[in-house]
Motif scaffolding. Structure first.
Motif, PDB file in Angstrom:
ATOM      1  N   ASP A 102       0.839  -1.200   0.000  1.00  0.00           N
ATOM      2  CA  ASP A 102       0.000   0.000   0.000  1.00  0.00           C
ATOM      3  C   ASP A 102       0.874   1.251   0.000  1.00  0.00           C
ATOM      4  O   ASP A 102       1.556   1.539   0.978  1.00  0.00           O
ATOM      5  CB  ASP A 102      -0.902  -0.021   1.243  1.00  0.00           C
ATOM      6  CG  ASP A 102      -1.887   1.139   1.304  1.00  0.00           C
ATOM      7  OD1 ASP A 102      -1.733   2.095   0.520  1.00  0.00           O
ATOM      8  OD2 ASP A 102      -2.809   1.077   2.131  1.00  0.00           O
ATOM      9  N   ASN A 103       0.840   1.991  -1.104  1.00  0.00           N
ATOM     10  CA  ASN A 103       1.601   3.235  -1.195  1.00  0.00           C
ATOM     11  C   ASN A 103       0.710   4.472  -1.055  1.00  0.00           C
ATOM     12  O   ASN A 103       1.193   5.600  -1.225  1.00  0.00           O
ATOM     13  CB  ASN A 103       2.357   3.308  -2.527  1.00  0.00           C
ATOM     14  CG  ASN A 103       3.547   2.365  -2.583  1.00  0.00           C
ATOM     15  OD1 ASN A 103       4.000   1.856  -1.553  1.00  0.00           O
ATOM     16  ND2 ASN A 103       4.039   2.103  -3.777  1.00  0.00           N
ATOM     17  N   VAL A 104      -0.561   4.264  -0.768  1.00  0.00           N
ATOM     18  CA  VAL A 104      -1.496   5.376  -0.605  1.00  0.00           C
ATOM     19  C   VAL A 104      -1.614   5.763   0.865  1.00  0.00           C
ATOM     20  O   VAL A 104      -1.638   6.949   1.207  1.00  0.00           O
ATOM     21  CB  VAL A 104      -2.883   5.032  -1.174  1.00  0.00           C
ATOM     22  CG1 VAL A 104      -3.880   6.157  -0.911  1.00  0.00           C
ATOM     23  CG2 VAL A 104      -2.784   4.761  -2.675  1.00  0.00           C
ATOM     24  N   LEU A 105      -1.691   4.783   1.736  1.00  0.00           N
ATOM     25  CA  LEU A 105      -1.773   5.055   3.167  1.00  0.00           C
ATOM     26  C   LEU A 105      -0.550   5.849   3.616  1.00  0.00           C
ATOM     27  O   LEU A 105       0.593   5.464   3.339  1.00  0.00           O
ATOM     28  CB  LEU A 105      -1.850   3.744   3.953  1.00  0.00           C
ATOM     29  CG  LEU A 105      -1.846   3.850   5.481  1.00  0.00           C
ATOM     30  CD1 LEU A 105      -3.113   4.541   5.976  1.00  0.00           C
ATOM     31  CD2 LEU A 105      -1.706   2.461   6.115  1.00  0.00           C
ATOM     32  N   ASN A 106      -0.790   6.955   4.300  1.00  0.00           N
ATOM     33  CA  ASN A 106       0.297   7.777   4.834  1.00  0.00           C
ATOM     34  C   ASN A 106       0.872   7.077   6.070  1.00  0.00           C
ATOM     35  O   ASN A 106       0.291   7.133   7.148  1.00  0.00           O
ATOM     36  CB  ASN A 106      -0.243   9.164   5.191  1.00  0.00           C
ATOM     37  CG  ASN A 106       0.843  10.129   5.629  1.00  0.00           C
ATOM     38  OD1 ASN A 106       1.780   9.751   6.321  1.00  0.00           O
ATOM     39  ND2 ASN A 106       0.704  11.386   5.250  1.00  0.00           N
ATOM     40  N   LYS A 107       2.004   6.418   5.896  1.00  0.00           N
ATOM     41  CA  LYS A 107       2.585   5.608   6.974  1.00  0.00           C
ATOM     42  C   LYS A 107       2.972   6.457   8.185  1.00  0.00           C
ATOM     43  O   LYS A 107       2.809   6.025   9.331  1.00  0.00           O
ATOM     44  CB  LYS A 107       3.811   4.844   6.459  1.00  0.00           C
ATOM     45  CG  LYS A 107       3.571   3.972   5.239  1.00  0.00           C
ATOM     46  CD  LYS A 107       2.586   2.855   5.503  1.00  0.00           C
ATOM     47  CE  LYS A 107       2.662   1.767   4.425  1.00  0.00           C
ATOM     48  NZ  LYS A 107       2.560   2.251   3.038  1.00  0.00           N
ATOM     49  N   GLU A 108       3.483   7.653   7.930  1.00  0.00           N
ATOM     50  CA  GLU A 108       3.874   8.527   9.032  1.00  0.00           C
ATOM     51  C   GLU A 108       2.658   8.912   9.871  1.00  0.00           C
ATOM     52  O   GLU A 108       2.688   8.854  11.107  1.00  0.00           O
ATOM     53  CB  GLU A 108       4.563   9.780   8.495  1.00  0.00           C
ATOM     54  CG  GLU A 108       5.055  10.724   9.584  1.00  0.00           C
ATOM     55  CD  GLU A 108       5.765  11.948   9.041  1.00  0.00           C
ATOM     56  OE1 GLU A 108       6.057  12.866   9.844  1.00  0.00           O
ATOM     57  OE2 GLU A 108       6.043  11.996   7.824  1.00  0.00           O
ATOM     58  N   ASP A 137      -0.800   4.088  -5.997  1.00  0.00           N
ATOM     59  CA  ASP A 137      -0.748   2.856  -5.203  1.00  0.00           C
ATOM     60  C   ASP A 137       0.404   1.961  -5.642  1.00  0.00           C
ATOM     61  O   ASP A 137       0.920   2.078  -6.762  1.00  0.00           O
ATOM     62  CB  ASP A 137      -2.072   2.097  -5.354  1.00  0.00           C
ATOM     63  CG  ASP A 137      -2.347   1.153  -4.193  1.00  0.00           C
ATOM     64  OD1 ASP A 137      -1.533   1.104  -3.252  1.00  0.00           O
ATOM     65  OD2 ASP A 137      -3.393   0.481  -4.218  1.00  0.00           O
ATOM     66  N   GLY A 138       0.816   1.055  -4.755  1.00  0.00           N
ATOM     67  CA  GLY A 138       1.820   0.065  -5.097  1.00  0.00           C
ATOM     68  C   GLY A 138       1.195  -1.076  -5.876  1.00  0.00           C
ATOM     69  O   GLY A 138      -0.027  -1.247  -5.897  1.00  0.00           O
ATOM     70  N   LYS A 139       2.022  -1.868  -6.517  1.00  0.00           N
ATOM     71  CA  LYS A 139       1.536  -2.994  -7.299  1.00  0.00           C
ATOM     72  C   LYS A 139       1.391  -4.215  -6.397  1.00  0.00           C
ATOM     73  O   LYS A 139       2.361  -4.670  -5.793  1.00  0.00           O
ATOM     74  CB  LYS A 139       2.491  -3.305  -8.448  1.00  0.00           C
ATOM     75  CG  LYS A 139       1.977  -4.398  -9.389  1.00  0.00           C
ATOM     76  CD  LYS A 139       2.884  -4.559 -10.583  1.00  0.00           C
ATOM     77  CE  LYS A 139       2.395  -5.666 -11.506  1.00  0.00           C
ATOM     78  NZ  LYS A 139       1.002  -5.421 -12.002  1.00  0.00           N
ATOM     79  N   ALA A 140       0.189  -4.727  -6.299  1.00  0.00           N
ATOM     80  CA  ALA A 140      -0.069  -5.892  -5.455  1.00  0.00           C
ATOM     81  C   ALA A 140       0.574  -7.140  -6.043  1.00  0.00           C
ATOM     82  O   ALA A 140       0.666  -7.279  -7.268  1.00  0.00           O
ATOM     83  CB  ALA A 140      -1.568  -6.105  -5.300  1.00  0.00           C
TER      84      ALA A 140
END
Length: 246
Positions: free
Chosen positions: A174-180, A215-218
């Motif tokens: 998941d590259n959409v969720l703001n991890k910080e 988004d990241g590639k699943a």
């Protein structure tokens, strides 16, 4: 001048919303369309802009309210909702104004008021989870638990003093969720929170609406991710939620 500035800001906000709606708005997949049809185990209907998935046979004693992510059509969550209903959990997927839960935070109120014999957990995907936690924060006596799909509570939706459990389900691609922001806001989660990570899953596959911008590639299929999310939620519902003393 102040009045003109306010009007100008409102116009800019409106234009941004319209742009966002057309740029980010997604369409449910064929898989989602198929999952929205009634089956031998689940009845599906739409009423008052709410998709309702009702188990035909078993009733697990808990109902689920799901708030969609930003600019995501409610129908995109039909595969997950159908899976939950097939396991006995009546599931409501709420359609939001402009597909934005920020404009429909209290839509769960009507569902709860019209079903006094049901007990509810609430949650959502991305922005939907944030708004669901705000609703739970303000209506904690009506809720048995909160679930977050690639999401987290903010200060206005703090659950750190909640007497009910929560579950946080994320995905490694998941590259959409703001991890910080996600890590920063963990302090607002319930003391009884279960954490689950879907290996190879991404943000968009928490629903069924195709690729999402940024988004990241699943590395797993959408069906696989939906099944893993379903299993995690059912395990949480049957253990943490059902065994609590409220």
């Amino acid at each position: 001048m102040k009045k003109l500035a306010i009007i100008g800001s409102a116009v800019v906000l409106f234009c941004l919303l319209i742009w966002g709606y057309f740029y980010f708005n997604s369409e449910p997949s064929n898989v989602a369309e198929d999952a929205a049809n009634s089956t031998k185990t689940v009845d599906v209907l739409e009423e008052n802009d709410i998709l309702v998935f009702t188990p035909r046979k078993s009733d697990a004693g808990l109902s689920v309210i799901l708030y969609p992510g930003a600019f995501v059509d409610a129908l995109s969550y039909a595969p997950l909702a159908n899976n939950l209903a097939s396991s006995g959990f009546k599931t409501y997927v709420v359609e939001m104004p402009l597909n934005l839960a920020v404009f429909g935070k209290n839509r769960a109120t009507d569902i709860i008021d019209e079903a006094p014999d049901e007990k509810f957990v609430i949650g959502g995907h991305s922005l939907g989870g944030v708004m669901a936690s705000r609703f739970a924060h303000e209506n904690n006596n009506e809720i048995e638990g909160v679930f977050f799909l690639a999401s987290y509570p903010d200060k206005k939706g703090s659950l750190k003093n909640a007497s009910f459990p929560a579950i946080s389900i994320t995905a490694t691609k998941d590259n959409v969720l703001n991890k910080e922001a996600y890590n920063k806001n963990k302090k607002y989660l319930s003391k009884d929170t279960t954490f689950v990570s879907i290996e190879g899953g991404n943000h968009g596959q928490f629903g069924s609406y195709g690729e999402q911008h940024g988004d990241g590639k699943a590395t797993i299929s959408g069906t696989d991710q939906t099944d893993q999310v379903t299993n995690a939620l059912i395990a949480w519902l049957n253990t943490s939620v059902k065994t609590q003393e409220r």
